[in-house]
Design an enzyme around this catalytic site. Structure first.
Site, mmCIF file in Angstrom:
data_model
loop_
_atom_site.group_PDB
_atom_site.id
_atom_site.type_symbol
_atom_site.label_atom_id
_atom_site.label_comp_id
_atom_site.label_asym_id
_atom_site.label_seq_id
_atom_site.Cartn_x
_atom_site.Cartn_y
_atom_site.Cartn_z
ATOM 1 N N ASN A 96 39.328 87.960 -17.550
ATOM 2 C CA ASN A 96 39.906 88.512 -18.774
ATOM 3 C C ASN A 96 40.649 89.898 -18.232
ATOM 4 O OD1 ASN A 96 40.858 89.951 -20.920
ATOM 5 N ND2 ASN A 96 38.751 90.245 -21.720
ATOM 6 N N HIS A 115 37.934 88.906 -29.321
ATOM 7 C CA HIS A 115 37.437 89.933 -28.505
ATOM 8 C C HIS A 115 36.773 91.226 -29.292
ATOM 9 C CE1 HIS A 115 36.513 92.832 -24.941
ATOM 10 N NE2 HIS A 115 36.590 91.539 -24.390
ATOM 11 N N GLU A 118 29.544 88.384 -26.202
ATOM 12 C CA GLU A 118 29.555 89.594 -25.284
ATOM 13 C C GLU A 118 28.953 90.795 -25.966
ATOM 14 O OE1 GLU A 118 33.068 89.264 -22.318
ATOM 15 O OE2 GLU A 118 34.053 89.769 -24.299
HETATM 16 P P1 PGA Z 1 33.394 93.423 -18.300
HETATM 17 O O1 PGA Z 1 34.303 92.973 -19.699
HETATM 18 O O2 PGA Z 1 33.389 92.269 -17.518
HETATM 19 O O3 PGA Z 1 34.295 94.423 -17.631
HETATM 20 O O4 PGA Z 1 32.149 94.180 -18.875
HETATM 21 C C1 PGA Z 1 33.981 91.759 -20.186
HETATM 22 C C2 PGA Z 1 34.966 91.507 -21.375
HETATM 23 O O5 PGA Z 1 35.034 92.576 -22.011
HETATM 24 O O6 PGA Z 1 35.350 90.305 -21.241
#
Ligand code: PGA
Length: 244
Positions: free
Chosen positions: A10, A96, A164
């Site tokens: 992402n 998200h 997440e």
């Molecule tokens: P990060 O983000 O790996 O920078 O913690 C993950 C995401 O928000 O999909």
């Protein structure tokens, strides 16, 4: 490692055209040892046609970071699933926490987006996750249950769900294997019981890097990872894609 793992990059609102080209050309050269890793990259909308062109005839798959819940119409600034499909996207990240917060996306909107993505034969990657306050107050399972209940559509062959925790995104904090397992089991129980979905791909996202990836995968037996910051650094994502 015996099951297919989805490694979803992402990129968020990062990388200019040159940087994105350079990173993608390097990604194309990575030799993934077996067919058990799916390398999915999700650039900003404007980069999609450029990246799509570069990854032609490679195993890299393209995803978008969002879409609108209507097929087309008077929605200034939004992007349709039809166009995403036309430029070669196979996946769309939906719900998200940054979209939920910055764009006030509700579980209801997220389900509508997911339904449209599925009806257009693309795969949604539906994100769920609790805040630090909700975890500390021991409210996290209620929040996750509500997110699953409303944002996941019914009657499907399969669904991709990315857990997440908001407190883990970009912070370097990662839940323990037991904490990830708890949410995985909770998600399986709830979705299988109430949604008539045959298969779940459960991903973890939040501060995943080349140091913690194998521990996260081996101990919690999940189907992949959604990766922000580490996906922008070639050395990191290279190690992640070739681990194991
Ligand atoms: P990060 O983000 O790996 O920078 O913690 C993950 C995401 O928000 O999909």
């Amino acid at each position: 490692m015996s099951q297919v793992k989805l490694i979803v990059s992402n990129w968020k609102m990062n990388l200019n055209i040159n940087q994105a080209r350079t990173l993608t050309n390097k990604l194309k050269k990575i030799q993934i040892k077996n067919n058990l890793i799916k390398n999915i990259i999700c650039p900003q909308f404007i980069l999609l046609p450029i990246i799509s062109n570069i990854i032609k005839e490679s195993d890299i798959l393209l995803g978008a970071q969002d879409c609108h819940y209507k097929k087309f119409g008077a929605y200034t600034g939004d992007t349709s699933v039809e166009l995403l499909k036309e430029v070669g996207c196979k996946y769309v990240i939906i719900g998200h926490s940054e979209r939920r917060k910055e764009h006030h996306e509700t579980n209801n909107i997220i389900r509508q987006k997911a339904q449209l993505v599925i009806s257009e034969k693309l795969k949604p990657i539906i994100c769920i996750g609790e805040s630090l306050k909700e975890r500390k107050n021991n409210k996290y399972l209620n929040i996750l249950e509500e997110q699953l209940k409303v944002s996941i559509p019914h009657n499907l062959d399969e669904i991709i769900i990315a857990y997440e925790p908001i407190w883990s995104i970009g912070t370097g904090l990662v839940p323990t294997e037991e904490e990830i397992k708890e949410i995985k089991n909770f998600t399986y129980d709830f979705v299988f019981k109430s949604k008539n979905i045959s298969k779940i791909f459960f991903l973890y996202g939040g501060s995943v890097n080349s140091e913690n990836i194998s521990k996260i995968f081996e101990s919690s037996d999940i189907n992949g990872a959604l990766i922000g910051g580490s996906s922008l650094k070639f050395e990191e994502i290279n190690k992640i894609l070739t681990f194991g």
